[in-house]
Design an enzyme around this catalytic site. Sequence first.
Site, PDB file in Angstrom:
ATOM      1  N   GLY A  17     -12.965  -4.310   5.043  1.00  0.00           N
ATOM      2  CA  GLY A  17     -12.471  -5.641   4.527  1.00  0.00           C
ATOM      3  C   GLY A  17     -12.360  -5.450   3.003  1.00  0.00           C
ATOM      4  N   SER A  18     -11.798  -4.329   2.493  1.00  0.00           N
ATOM      5  CA  SER A  18     -11.319  -4.476   1.124  1.00  0.00           C
ATOM      6  C   SER A  18      -9.787  -5.299   0.768  1.00  0.00           C
ATOM      7  CB  SER A  18     -11.153  -3.056   0.448  1.00  0.00           C
ATOM      8  OG  SER A  18     -10.231  -2.275   0.833  1.00  0.00           O
ATOM      9  N   ASN A  19      -9.149  -4.995   1.867  1.00  0.00           N
ATOM     10  CA  ASN A  19      -8.005  -5.663   1.750  1.00  0.00           C
ATOM     11  C   ASN A  19      -8.269  -7.377   2.095  1.00  0.00           C
ATOM     12  OD1 ASN A  19      -5.310  -4.234   1.350  1.00  0.00           O
ATOM     13  ND2 ASN A  19      -6.637  -2.828   3.064  1.00  0.00           N
ATOM     14  N   MET A  95      -7.900  -3.253  14.200  1.00  0.00           N
ATOM     15  CA  MET A  95      -7.583  -2.093  14.718  1.00  0.00           C
ATOM     16  C   MET A  95      -7.213  -2.136  16.278  1.00  0.00           C
ATOM     17  SD  MET A  95      -7.103   0.087  12.611  1.00  0.00           S
ATOM     18  CE  MET A  95      -7.379   0.722  10.859  1.00  0.00           C
ATOM     19  N   ARG A  96      -6.981  -3.415  16.715  1.00  0.00           N
ATOM     20  CA  ARG A  96      -6.376  -3.716  18.036  1.00  0.00           C
ATOM     21  C   ARG A  96      -4.990  -4.125  18.196  1.00  0.00           C
ATOM     22  NH1 ARG A  96     -11.229  -4.733  21.575  1.00  0.00           N
ATOM     23  NH2 ARG A  96     -13.109  -4.363  20.275  1.00  0.00           N
ATOM     24  N   ASN A 112       0.964  -7.723   8.506  1.00  0.00           N
ATOM     25  CA  ASN A 112       0.062  -6.452   8.543  1.00  0.00           C
ATOM     26  C   ASN A 112       0.202  -5.816   7.265  1.00  0.00           C
ATOM     27  OD1 ASN A 112      -1.942  -4.719   9.614  1.00  0.00           O
ATOM     28  ND2 ASN A 112      -0.243  -3.384  10.306  1.00  0.00           N
ATOM     29  N   HIS A 114      -0.037  -1.595   6.095  1.00  0.00           N
ATOM     30  CA  HIS A 114      -0.224  -0.415   6.643  1.00  0.00           C
ATOM     31  C   HIS A 114      -0.228   0.568   5.704  1.00  0.00           C
ATOM     32  CE1 HIS A 114      -0.135   2.524   9.939  1.00  0.00           C
ATOM     33  NE2 HIS A 114       0.676   3.331   9.087  1.00  0.00           N
TER      34      HIS A 114
HETATM   35  C1  GAR Z   1      -6.216  -0.150   5.298  1.00  0.00           C
HETATM   36  O1  GAR Z   1      -5.983   0.872   4.721  1.00  0.00           O
HETATM   37  C2  GAR Z   1      -5.159  -0.721   6.245  1.00  0.00           C
HETATM   38  O2  GAR Z   1      -3.943  -0.416   5.538  1.00  0.00           O
HETATM   39  C3  GAR Z   1      -5.573   0.166   7.378  1.00  0.00           C
HETATM   40  O3  GAR Z   1      -6.742   0.199   7.477  1.00  0.00           O
HETATM   41  C4  GAR Z   1      -7.481   0.192   6.281  1.00  0.00           C
HETATM   42  C5  GAR Z   1      -8.535  -1.115   6.390  1.00  0.00           C
HETATM   43  O4  GAR Z   1      -9.152  -1.097   4.964  1.00  0.00           O
HETATM   44  N1  GAR Z   1      -4.779  -0.497   8.449  1.00  0.00           N
HETATM   45  C6  GAR Z   1      -4.203   0.257   9.483  1.00  0.00           C
HETATM   46  O5  GAR Z   1      -4.023   1.324   9.455  1.00  0.00           O
HETATM   47  C7  GAR Z   1      -3.488  -0.409  10.546  1.00  0.00           C
HETATM   48  N2  GAR Z   1      -2.678   0.218  11.236  1.00  0.00           N
HETATM   49  P1  GAR Z   1     -10.025  -2.268   4.594  1.00  0.00           P
HETATM   50  O6  GAR Z   1     -10.711  -2.464   5.971  1.00  0.00           O
HETATM   51  O7  GAR Z   1     -10.724  -1.718   3.705  1.00  0.00           O
HETATM   52  O8  GAR Z   1      -9.131  -3.470   4.232  1.00  0.00           O
END
Ligand code: GAR
Length: 211
Positions: A17-19, A95-96, A112, A114
């Site tokens: 959840g950092s984003n 992740m779905r 999204n 990525h």
């Molecule tokens: C992030 O790096 C995001 O870009 C990636 O998952 C991580 C989640 O980190 N997403 C993907 O790879 C989607 N295909 P977070 O939970 O700390 O935000």
Amino acid sequence: MASQDPRTLAVLASGRGSNFEALARAAQSGALPGRIRVLLCDRADAPALQRAGALGIEALCPPTGVRRTRLDDETPWIEALQARGVGTVLLAGFMRRLHAPFLDAFANRILNVHPSLLPAFPGLDAIGQSWRAGVKITGVTVHMVTAALDEGPILAQEAVVVRDDDTAEALEARVHAVEHRLYPAAVRQFLDAPWHLEGRRMVFDAGAPRV
Ligand code: GAR
């Protein structure tokens, strides 16, 4: 159903959840012209849920069903968002894959982030994929979500240089730092500036500052 306001935002997350937190802090400080109304998680143990509590943002875990890469039934997810007037959906480590009912309910309004320069390294573990491939430049992409995996129109990209003395961990940290800055900035542009699609090209109209 409450009326859908593009600036009423929801975040969907599966993990750390950092984003989500970067988006929430940008919204709370006024750097992002919208309000994060709710966080939806597909895992009851996602650390993102604790972050929502600390930030004072409602968090829910609607049912996922038994499949791992998609939701068995997207209806309760759509209804939870529509009941709260959500007009724009932000995936942040969700992740779905989403499918027709959800994509149709929020057509062209799902974004999204990525952790690679798409179309390179789509799918899972993009940072690990880039590290193992030995690329000299990787980065971050913010894109619109469509039925095709990681192929929607691109709003913004930023490069991250891979150094000769790098470690996988150091690279990962720099990619995340770019995500935390680029995603809120791209959402701000998406909400503020008129745009149109030319095929898969997303074009911000004249005068919009480039993110
Ligand atoms: C992030 O790096 C995001 O870009 C990636 O998952 C991580 C989640 O980190 N997403 C993907 O790879 C989607 N295909 P977070 O939970 O700390 O935000």
